[in-house]
Design an enzyme around this catalytic site. Structure first.
Site: not given
Length: 196
Positions: A56, A48, A26
């Site tokens: 995350w 988000e 990522y």
């Protein structure tokens, strides 16, 4: 530098992206690259919001399930979700089952559509790009919010969006290349093309 790790491939990455393959991929391919399309920005805004209070890594691992559950984050489809869809989402173990965040994602799809008459979500969000980007040498130098993210959060709330606080909006700005908080020395610093 303690906050950067040089991998077996000779590339320097922050510690958070240096040991886990999913996070490394990522970081290397996506984080901080410009996103300027409505669907892409709506997806990032939604993820988000779901990430708030979680790691995350958790959200990234669940992203395929989120995409399936939310019609690949097509705002036109999600804007039409009703009670049956909410019940389906709340029963979906593949995503984060938080009713307020589910409701916000649906409401934010409707707000995204409403912005089309005023230039659309991409122009709206990118209108808050700061004149300068941070130049952090360590995690301690990476901001968690900015005057622009505070203003963006306020403007989004006024436009009907939810779960768009200043810290969440700063994370969005980092993720979509609006600011470059790659640490100085990272192989990704300056790679977005937005900031020299």
């Amino acid at each position: 530098m303690a906050d950067l790790v040089v991998g077996d491939d000779g590339l320097a990455r922050p510690t958070w992206a240096s040991h886990d393959a999913l996070l490394r991929d990522y970081y290397d391919a996506e984080w901080g690259m410009p996103v300027r399309d409505e669907r892409g920005l709506y997806e990032r805004l939604s993820l988000e919001a779901f990430q708030s209070g979680l790691s995350w890594r958790t959200i990234l691992a669940k992203r395929p399930a989120f995409r399936a559950a939310f019609a690949d984050f097509d705002p036109e489809v999600v804007a039409g979700f009703g009670d049956d869809d909410v019940a389906r989402l709340m029963a979906d173990a593949g995503i984060v089952r938080n009713r307020r965040k589910v409701d916000a994602t649906i409401g934010n799809a409707r707000a995204t559509l409403a912005l089309r008459d005023a230039g659309g979500l991409p122009a709206f969000l990118w209108g808050f790009q700061p004149a300068e980007t941070p130049v952090p040498h360590s995690y301690a130098e990476v901001p968690t919010s900015s005057p622009e993210s505070i203003a963006l959060a306020k403007a989004l709330r006024k436009a009907g969006f939810a779960h768009v606080g200043p810290t969440t909006m700063y994370a969005l700005m980092e993720a979509v290349g609006m600011v470059d908080t790659h640490l100085v020395g990272s192989h990704r610093r300056g790679s977005s093309g937005v900031w020299a």
